[in-house]
Scaffold this motif. Structure first.
Motif, PDB file in Angstrom:
ATOM      1  N   GLU A   1       3.193   5.228   7.281  1.00  0.00           N
ATOM      2  CA  GLU A   1       3.594   4.761   8.385  1.00  0.00           C
ATOM      3  C   GLU A   1       3.406   2.814   8.588  1.00  0.00           C
ATOM      4  OE1 GLU A   1      -0.567   4.778   9.126  1.00  0.00           O
ATOM      5  OE2 GLU A   1       0.989   6.142   8.203  1.00  0.00           O
ATOM      6  N   VAL A   2       2.625   2.585   7.553  1.00  0.00           N
ATOM      7  CA  VAL A   2       2.160   0.896   7.656  1.00  0.00           C
ATOM      8  C   VAL A   2       3.226  -0.031   7.296  1.00  0.00           C
ATOM      9  CG1 VAL A   2       0.747  -0.602   6.610  1.00  0.00           C
ATOM     10  CG2 VAL A   2      -0.229   1.532   7.119  1.00  0.00           C
ATOM     11  N   ILE A   3       4.139   0.158   6.480  1.00  0.00           N
ATOM     12  CA  ILE A   3       5.203  -0.614   6.421  1.00  0.00           C
ATOM     13  C   ILE A   3       6.251  -0.692   7.642  1.00  0.00           C
ATOM     14  CG2 ILE A   3       5.210  -0.916   4.054  1.00  0.00           C
ATOM     15  CD1 ILE A   3       7.481   0.797   3.438  1.00  0.00           C
ATOM     16  N   PHE A   4       6.306   0.606   7.932  1.00  0.00           N
ATOM     17  CA  PHE A   4       7.502   0.524   9.183  1.00  0.00           C
ATOM     18  C   PHE A   4       7.020   0.095  10.633  1.00  0.00           C
ATOM     19  CE2 PHE A   4       8.461   3.940   6.200  1.00  0.00           C
ATOM     20  CZ  PHE A   4       9.891   3.815   6.231  1.00  0.00           C
ATOM     21  N   ASP A   5       5.693   0.020  10.617  1.00  0.00           N
ATOM     22  CA  ASP A   5       4.987  -0.660  11.956  1.00  0.00           C
ATOM     23  C   ASP A   5       4.972  -1.878  11.779  1.00  0.00           C
ATOM     24  OD1 ASP A   5       4.385   2.098  12.928  1.00  0.00           O
ATOM     25  OD2 ASP A   5       2.320   2.108  12.491  1.00  0.00           O
ATOM     26  N   TYR A   6       4.661  -2.370  10.443  1.00  0.00           N
ATOM     27  CA  TYR A   6       4.522  -3.754  10.306  1.00  0.00           C
ATOM     28  C   TYR A   6       5.815  -4.542  10.487  1.00  0.00           C
ATOM     29  CZ  TYR A   6       2.981  -8.385   8.171  1.00  0.00           C
ATOM     30  OH  TYR A   6       2.446  -9.466   8.274  1.00  0.00           O
ATOM     31  N   LEU A   7       6.943  -3.864   9.979  1.00  0.00           N
ATOM     32  CA  LEU A   7       8.203  -4.373  10.174  1.00  0.00           C
ATOM     33  C   LEU A   7       9.159  -3.995  11.353  1.00  0.00           C
ATOM     34  CD1 LEU A   7       8.940  -4.289   6.225  1.00  0.00           C
ATOM     35  CD2 LEU A   7       8.264  -6.398   7.664  1.00  0.00           C
ATOM     36  N   GLU A  15      14.220   6.730   3.684  1.00  0.00           N
ATOM     37  CA  GLU A  15      13.898   5.969   4.568  1.00  0.00           C
ATOM     38  C   GLU A  15      13.086   4.764   4.348  1.00  0.00           C
ATOM     39  OE1 GLU A  15      10.776   9.330   5.192  1.00  0.00           O
ATOM     40  OE2 GLU A  15      12.977   8.999   4.659  1.00  0.00           O
ATOM     41  N   ARG A  16      12.471   4.742   3.204  1.00  0.00           N
ATOM     42  CA  ARG A  16      11.917   3.506   2.801  1.00  0.00           C
ATOM     43  C   ARG A  16      12.897   2.569   2.079  1.00  0.00           C
ATOM     44  NH1 ARG A  16       6.798   6.487  -0.135  1.00  0.00           N
ATOM     45  NH2 ARG A  16       5.907   7.465   1.708  1.00  0.00           N
ATOM     46  N   LEU A  17      13.739   2.977   1.437  1.00  0.00           N
ATOM     47  CA  LEU A  17      15.053   2.204   0.882  1.00  0.00           C
ATOM     48  C   LEU A  17      15.783   1.801   2.080  1.00  0.00           C
ATOM     49  CD1 LEU A  17      16.186   4.329  -2.345  1.00  0.00           C
ATOM     50  CD2 LEU A  17      14.378   2.561  -2.183  1.00  0.00           C
ATOM     51  N   GLU A  18      15.923   2.361   3.179  1.00  0.00           N
ATOM     52  CA  GLU A  18      16.740   1.881   4.388  1.00  0.00           C
ATOM     53  C   GLU A  18      16.316   0.998   4.849  1.00  0.00           C
ATOM     54  OE1 GLU A  18      17.226   5.917   6.405  1.00  0.00           O
ATOM     55  OE2 GLU A  18      18.679   6.569   4.951  1.00  0.00           O
ATOM     56  N   LEU A  19      14.743   1.102   4.947  1.00  0.00           N
ATOM     57  CA  LEU A  19      13.917   0.046   5.617  1.00  0.00           C
ATOM     58  C   LEU A  19      14.125  -1.488   4.876  1.00  0.00           C
ATOM     59  CD1 LEU A  19      11.737  -1.054   7.551  1.00  0.00           C
ATOM     60  CD2 LEU A  19      10.180  -0.374   5.878  1.00  0.00           C
ATOM     61  N   VAL A  20      13.953  -1.275   3.603  1.00  0.00           N
ATOM     62  CA  VAL A  20      13.985  -2.535   2.803  1.00  0.00           C
ATOM     63  C   VAL A  20      15.647  -3.097   2.771  1.00  0.00           C
ATOM     64  CG1 VAL A  20      14.186  -3.122   0.177  1.00  0.00           C
ATOM     65  CG2 VAL A  20      12.481  -1.654   0.560  1.00  0.00           C
ATOM     66  N   ARG A  65       4.433 -18.076   2.228  1.00  0.00           N
ATOM     67  CA  ARG A  65       5.759 -17.695   2.387  1.00  0.00           C
ATOM     68  C   ARG A  65       6.078 -16.296   1.974  1.00  0.00           C
ATOM     69  NH1 ARG A  65       6.332 -19.405   6.668  1.00  0.00           N
ATOM     70  NH2 ARG A  65       8.803 -19.125   6.683  1.00  0.00           N
ATOM     71  N   VAL A  66       4.925 -15.641   1.478  1.00  0.00           N
ATOM     72  CA  VAL A  66       5.129 -14.126   0.830  1.00  0.00           C
ATOM     73  C   VAL A  66       4.137 -13.049   1.586  1.00  0.00           C
ATOM     74  CG1 VAL A  66       4.876 -12.685  -1.096  1.00  0.00           C
ATOM     75  CG2 VAL A  66       5.704 -15.399  -1.258  1.00  0.00           C
ATOM     76  N   VAL A  67       4.859 -12.013   1.863  1.00  0.00           N
ATOM     77  CA  VAL A  67       4.030 -11.015   2.502  1.00  0.00           C
ATOM     78  C   VAL A  67       4.189  -9.920   1.309  1.00  0.00           C
ATOM     79  CG1 VAL A  67       4.013  -9.208   4.232  1.00  0.00           C
ATOM     80  CG2 VAL A  67       4.883 -11.561   5.067  1.00  0.00           C
ATOM     81  N   PHE A  68       2.971  -9.581   1.135  1.00  0.00           N
ATOM     82  CA  PHE A  68       2.958  -8.485  -0.179  1.00  0.00           C
ATOM     83  C   PHE A  68       1.981  -7.105   0.417  1.00  0.00           C
ATOM     84  CE2 PHE A  68       0.190  -7.068  -3.705  1.00  0.00           C
ATOM     85  CZ  PHE A  68       1.126  -6.477  -4.275  1.00  0.00           C
ATOM     86  N   PHE A  69       2.775  -6.121   0.243  1.00  0.00           N
ATOM     87  CA  PHE A  69       2.456  -4.524   0.553  1.00  0.00           C
ATOM     88  C   PHE A  69       1.917  -4.176  -0.657  1.00  0.00           C
ATOM     89  CE2 PHE A  69       5.919  -5.858   3.440  1.00  0.00           C
ATOM     90  CZ  PHE A  69       5.141  -5.771   4.638  1.00  0.00           C
ATOM     91  N   ASP A  70       0.744  -3.527  -0.746  1.00  0.00           N
ATOM     92  CA  ASP A  70       0.054  -2.736  -1.688  1.00  0.00           C
ATOM     93  C   ASP A  70      -1.111  -1.755  -1.254  1.00  0.00           C
ATOM     94  OD1 ASP A  70      -1.861  -2.192  -4.172  1.00  0.00           O
ATOM     95  OD2 ASP A  70      -0.250  -3.499  -4.910  1.00  0.00           O
ATOM     96  N   ASP A  71      -1.163  -0.728  -1.698  1.00  0.00           N
ATOM     97  CA  ASP A  71      -2.146   0.371  -1.434  1.00  0.00           C
ATOM     98  C   ASP A  71      -3.252   0.194  -1.938  1.00  0.00           C
ATOM     99  OD1 ASP A  71      -1.076   1.140  -4.001  1.00  0.00           O
ATOM    100  OD2 ASP A  71      -1.721   3.180  -3.927  1.00  0.00           O
TER     101      ASP A  71
END
Length: 210
Positions: free
Chosen positions: A200-206, A95-100, A172-178
């Motif tokens: 859930e963070v990347i899914f909620d954000y996007l 599902e993470r690859l599908e989100l990307v 112009r860049v959004v960066f996701f890191d743990d």
């Protein structure tokens, strides 16, 4: 419809953003392999100079394995070191690859990760086994790996290098890191940096990007 975020690039860390990792699993397995009087070395393993050097590509895999043997005073074979070292790597949920893939319709997408050759070869094996992919090239427009760049997060230089290569400006860049320190250092140069505190963070954000 593209609603949010206001950016041109979405850049993802790998560990605990795209691929599940468990540092303690690896350390626990190493601890089982060394005598108790050396357990303090296990706790400081990720802080060693040779680990930092390997992440930045300043030493190769042969030298890294040699440093590991010397550090733990063990005569481990290459395969054992690699197995212990790679045991922190978990699954890459589909599902993470599908989100990307979904958000790629509206943004350029990329990876920025502190990693090393041993880990990347193992990650590619996971990609092949679970998703039929040889590497991340078909998934991302940009792949920035610390050991190829000679830089590592949270050094500001690695973000400046990425921004230059992207041909854009930080905002112009959004960066996701743990990791908080990586998010903070990216934010300080103007990148829209989001700490991934759970899956859930990347899914909620996007969620509004369709």
């Amino acid at each position: 419809m593209k609603k949010t975020p206001d950016a041109d690039f979405l850049i993802f860390d790998l560990g605990n953003v795209i691929i599940d990792i468990d540092y303690q699993k690896s350390l626990s397995l190493i601890r089982q392999e060394v005598p108790s009087n050396l357990h303090h070395l296990v706790d400081d393993f990720y802080k060693t100079d040779f680990h930092y050097a390997y992440e930045k590509g300043l030493i190769d895999s042969v030298s890294f394995r040699s440093e590991v043997r010397n550090y733990f005073d063990q005569d481990w074979e290459d395969e054992k070191i690699d197995s212990l070292w790679n045991s922190l790597l978990g699954k890459i949920p589909a599902e993470r690859l599908e989100l990307v893939n979904r958000v790629r319709k509206h943004y350029q997408v990329g990876v920025l990760s502190n990693t090393n050759m041993i880990h990347i070869l193992a990650v590619n094996d996971i990609l092949k086994r679970d998703h039929g992919l040889a590497n991340f090239d078909p998934v991302f427009d940009w792949v920035f790996l610390s050991h190829e760049m000679g830089l590592a997060k949270p050094q500001p230089e690695i973000y400046h290098k990425m921004i230059t290569d992207l041909g854009t400006s930080p905002e112009r860049v959004v960066f996701f890191d743990d990791l908080e320190q990586n998010v903070q250092s990216a934010s300080e140069i103007g990148i829209q940096a989001i700490q991934v505190t759970g899956p859930e963070v990347i899914f909620d954000y996007l969620k509004h990007v369709q």
